[in-house]
Enzyme design. Structure first.
Site, PDB file in Angstrom:
ATOM      1  N   ASP A 147       0.875  -1.178   0.000  1.00 28.16           N
ATOM      2  CA  ASP A 147       0.000   0.000   0.000  1.00 28.16           C
ATOM      3  C   ASP A 147       0.913   1.228   0.000  1.00 28.16           C
ATOM      4  O   ASP A 147       2.135   1.110   0.157  1.00 28.16           O
ATOM      5  CB  ASP A 147      -0.917  -0.003   1.237  1.00 28.16           C
ATOM      6  CG  ASP A 147      -1.899   1.173   1.239  1.00 28.16           C
ATOM      7  OD1 ASP A 147      -2.420   1.516   0.156  1.00 28.16           O
ATOM      8  OD2 ASP A 147      -2.119   1.778   2.309  1.00 28.16           O
ATOM      9  N   SER A 148       0.313   2.393  -0.157  1.00 28.13           N
ATOM     10  CA  SER A 148       1.092   3.625  -0.075  1.00 28.13           C
ATOM     11  C   SER A 148       1.478   3.943   1.364  1.00 28.13           C
ATOM     12  O   SER A 148       2.398   4.721   1.612  1.00 28.13           O
ATOM     13  CB  SER A 148       0.257   4.783  -0.621  1.00 28.13           C
ATOM     14  OG  SER A 148      -0.944   4.880   0.138  1.00 28.13           O
ATOM     15  N   TYR A 153      -1.078   8.012  -2.982  1.00 26.41           N
ATOM     16  CA  TYR A 153      -1.357   7.571  -4.350  1.00 26.41           C
ATOM     17  C   TYR A 153      -2.596   8.274  -4.925  1.00 26.41           C
ATOM     18  O   TYR A 153      -2.706   8.481  -6.122  1.00 26.41           O
ATOM     19  CB  TYR A 153      -1.621   6.059  -4.382  1.00 26.41           C
ATOM     20  CG  TYR A 153      -0.400   5.159  -4.317  1.00 26.41           C
ATOM     21  CD1 TYR A 153       0.898   5.667  -4.243  1.00 26.41           C
ATOM     22  CD2 TYR A 153      -0.556   3.772  -4.331  1.00 26.41           C
ATOM     23  CE1 TYR A 153       1.997   4.819  -4.186  1.00 26.41           C
ATOM     24  CE2 TYR A 153       0.538   2.917  -4.292  1.00 26.41           C
ATOM     25  CZ  TYR A 153       1.808   3.436  -4.211  1.00 26.41           C
ATOM     26  OH  TYR A 153       2.899   2.598  -4.168  1.00 26.41           O
ATOM     27  N   GLY A 154      -3.543   8.569  -4.038  1.00 28.05           N
ATOM     28  CA  GLY A 154      -4.866   8.981  -4.506  1.00 28.05           C
ATOM     29  C   GLY A 154      -4.929  10.315  -5.219  1.00 28.05           C
ATOM     30  O   GLY A 154      -5.926  10.623  -5.879  1.00 28.05           O
ATOM     31  N   CYS A 194      -4.435  -1.910  -1.837  1.00 32.03           N
ATOM     32  CA  CYS A 194      -4.686  -0.517  -2.164  1.00 32.03           C
ATOM     33  C   CYS A 194      -5.642  -0.469  -3.356  1.00 32.03           C
ATOM     34  O   CYS A 194      -5.344  -1.049  -4.408  1.00 32.03           O
ATOM     35  CB  CYS A 194      -3.361   0.150  -2.523  1.00 32.03           C
ATOM     36  SG  CYS A 194      -3.536   1.818  -3.170  1.00 32.03           S
ATOM     37  N   CYS A 230     -11.188   2.564  -0.150  1.00 39.34           N
ATOM     38  CA  CYS A 230      -9.776   2.886   0.053  1.00 39.34           C
ATOM     39  C   CYS A 230      -9.403   2.107   1.299  1.00 39.34           C
ATOM     40  O   CYS A 230     -10.144   2.133   2.294  1.00 39.34           O
ATOM     41  CB  CYS A 230      -9.582   4.383   0.290  1.00 39.34           C
ATOM     42  SG  CYS A 230      -7.929   4.791   0.909  1.00 39.34           S
ATOM     43  N   THR A 231      -8.286   1.404   1.250  1.00 41.46           N
ATOM     44  CA  THR A 231      -7.958   0.527   2.382  1.00 41.46           C
ATOM     45  C   THR A 231      -7.652   1.300   3.660  1.00 41.46           C
ATOM     46  O   THR A 231      -7.682   0.730   4.754  1.00 41.46           O
ATOM     47  CB  THR A 231      -6.769  -0.391   2.023  1.00 41.46           C
ATOM     48  OG1 THR A 231      -5.676   0.413   1.551  1.00 41.46           O
ATOM     49  CG2 THR A 231      -7.172  -1.395   0.958  1.00 41.46           C
TER      50      THR A 231
HETATM   51  N1  DGL Z   1      -4.863   3.034   0.629  1.00 35.73           N
HETATM   52  C1  DGL Z   1      -4.955   3.453  -0.702  1.00 35.73           C
HETATM   53  C2  DGL Z   1      -6.207   2.992  -1.404  1.00 35.73           C
HETATM   54  O1  DGL Z   1      -6.760   1.993  -1.072  1.00 35.73           O
HETATM   55  C3  DGL Z   1      -4.396   4.768  -1.164  1.00 35.73           C
HETATM   56  C4  DGL Z   1      -4.348   5.939  -0.267  1.00 35.73           C
HETATM   57  C5  DGL Z   1      -3.487   7.044  -0.856  1.00 35.73           C
HETATM   58  O2  DGL Z   1      -2.264   6.876  -0.858  1.00 35.73           O
HETATM   59  O3  DGL Z   1      -4.032   8.024  -1.366  1.00 35.73           O
HETATM   60  O4  DGL Z   1      -6.661   3.577  -2.341  1.00 35.73           O
END
Ligand code: DGL
Length: 265
Positions: free
Chosen positions: A12-13, A44-45, A76, A190-191
Site C-alpha cells: 500500500d502507499s 497515491y490517490g 490498495c 480505500c484501504t
Molecule cells: N490506501 C490506498 C487505497 O486503497 C491509497 C491511499 C493514498 O495513498 O491516497 O486507495
C-alpha cells in the site's frame, strides 16, 4: 514447491493495507508477512493514472526480486483499479488486488442507493463504473473522493484521534449529493478508510453500514495458498520505501498487527 518461508507481500502507499492484513492474519496465523508501505510515493490517490501505472509495477518488480514472495496482495484500491492488469502481466507471482466492494454492497442495500468512498483517483476509474454497471445496475451509486481521510487514517495509526468535524465534512461529500440521504451502505473503497470506520459511523446517519473488501481478500488469499506449507511461527516485517521519523513513529501500531521489525528499502 513453495518454500515454507516465502512471505505474502502486501503493498500500500501507507498504513491502509493493514485493514487487509488483519483479516488475512486471522485466517493464516503462521504466514510470514512482508508489509510494504510506499511512503516515498504517498499519497497515491492524488496522483495521475500515468504516475501510478509507472510506479506500482516497477516497485513490485523490485520487491519480488528482494523478498521472493509466494503471493502479492495489492492492498490498495487506487493501485489495483489502475495497475492490477499490468502487474499481473509483468510478474510471475499470483497477485490479489483490492477493488471496491460494490457487489456485496448491492446485494445488501435495501434503499438501492450506495455510497462509494475512495481516493479521487479510485472513484474516477472506469473500473468502478464497470463494477457498478455489472453488479449494481439497479442501484444509484454515488461516489466521493477524499485525500483528507487518508491523512486522518495515517494520523490515527500514529496516535491522533480523527477530528469529528473533519469526518463529518468528508461524509457530507456523499450524503449531500442528490439522493445521498437515501444511502444505506457506504463502500470503504480505500484501504485506509476501514481504519477510521468507527469515526465515520459516528458522524453518519444512524444505521448506515460500512463495508470493505478486506474479509473477501483474506478468504481469497487463504484459498490460493490452501495447499501450501507455513513455518512454525509467524513473522512480520514492515518495509518503508523511505526511512523517516514518521515511519518509526508507527512502530507501536505496526506491532499490533504483528509487524515487529521495521526496515527501509
Ligand atoms: N490506501 C490506498 C487505497 O486503497 C491509497 C491511499 C493514498 O495513498 O491516497 O486507495
Amino acid at each position: 514447491m513453495t518454500p515454507r518461508d516465502a512471505p505474502i507481500l502486501f503493498l500500500d502507499s501507507g498504513v491502509g493495507g493493514l485493514s487487509v492484513l488483519a483479516p488475512t492474519r486471522a485466517l493464516l496465523s503462521r504466514a510470514p508477512i512482508v508489509y510494504v508501505a510506499d511512503n516515498a510515493g504517498f499519497p497515491y490517490g492524488t496522483k495521475t493514472e500515468a504516475e501510478i501505472a509507472a510506479r506500482v509495477p516497477a516497485l513490485l518488480g523490485r520487491l519480488v526480486e528482494r523478498f521472493r514472495p509466494r503471493l502479492i496482495v495489492i492492498a490498495c484500491n487506487t493501485a489495483s483499479t489502475i495497475a492490477l492488469g499490468s502487474v499481473r502481466a509483468a510478474l510471475d507471482v499470483p497477485v490479489v488486488g483490492t477493488v471496491p466492494a460494490i457487489k456485496p454492497a448491492a446485494e445488501a442495500s435495501m434503499t438501492r442507493v450506495i455510497g462509494v468512498l475512495g481516493t479521487a483517483a479510485t472513484v474516477r476509474q472506469p473500473y468502478v463504473t464497470d463494477l457498478a454497471a455489472r453488479f449494481a445496475s439497479d442501484c444509484t451509486v454515488l461516489r466521493h473522493g477524499s485525500a483528507e481521510l487518508v491523512a486522518l487514517a495515517e494520523a490515527k495509526l500514529a496516535g491522533t484521534t480523527p477530528d469529528a468535524d473533519a469526518c463529518l465534512a468528508v461524509m457530507a461529500g456523499l450524503f449531500d449529493q442528490p439522493g445521498g440521504d437515501r444511502i444505506d451502505i457506504v463502500v470503504n473503497a480505500c484501504t485506509h478508510f476501514p481504519l477510521v470506520a468507527e469515526d465515520l459511523a459516528a458522524v453518519s446517519p444512524k444505521g448506515t453500514r460500512f463495508i470493505d473488501g478486506g474479509p473477501g481478500i483474506a478468504r481469497r488469499v487463504a484459498w490460493l495458498t490452501k495447499e501450501q506449507d507455513w513455518p512454525a511461527d509467524a513473522t512480520g516485517r514492515a518495509v518503508f520505501t523511505r526511512a523517516d521519523a514518521a515511519a518509526l513513529g508507527l512502530a507501536p501500531a505496526l506491532a499490533r498487527y504483528g509487524l515487529t521489525t521495521i526496515e527501509s528499502l
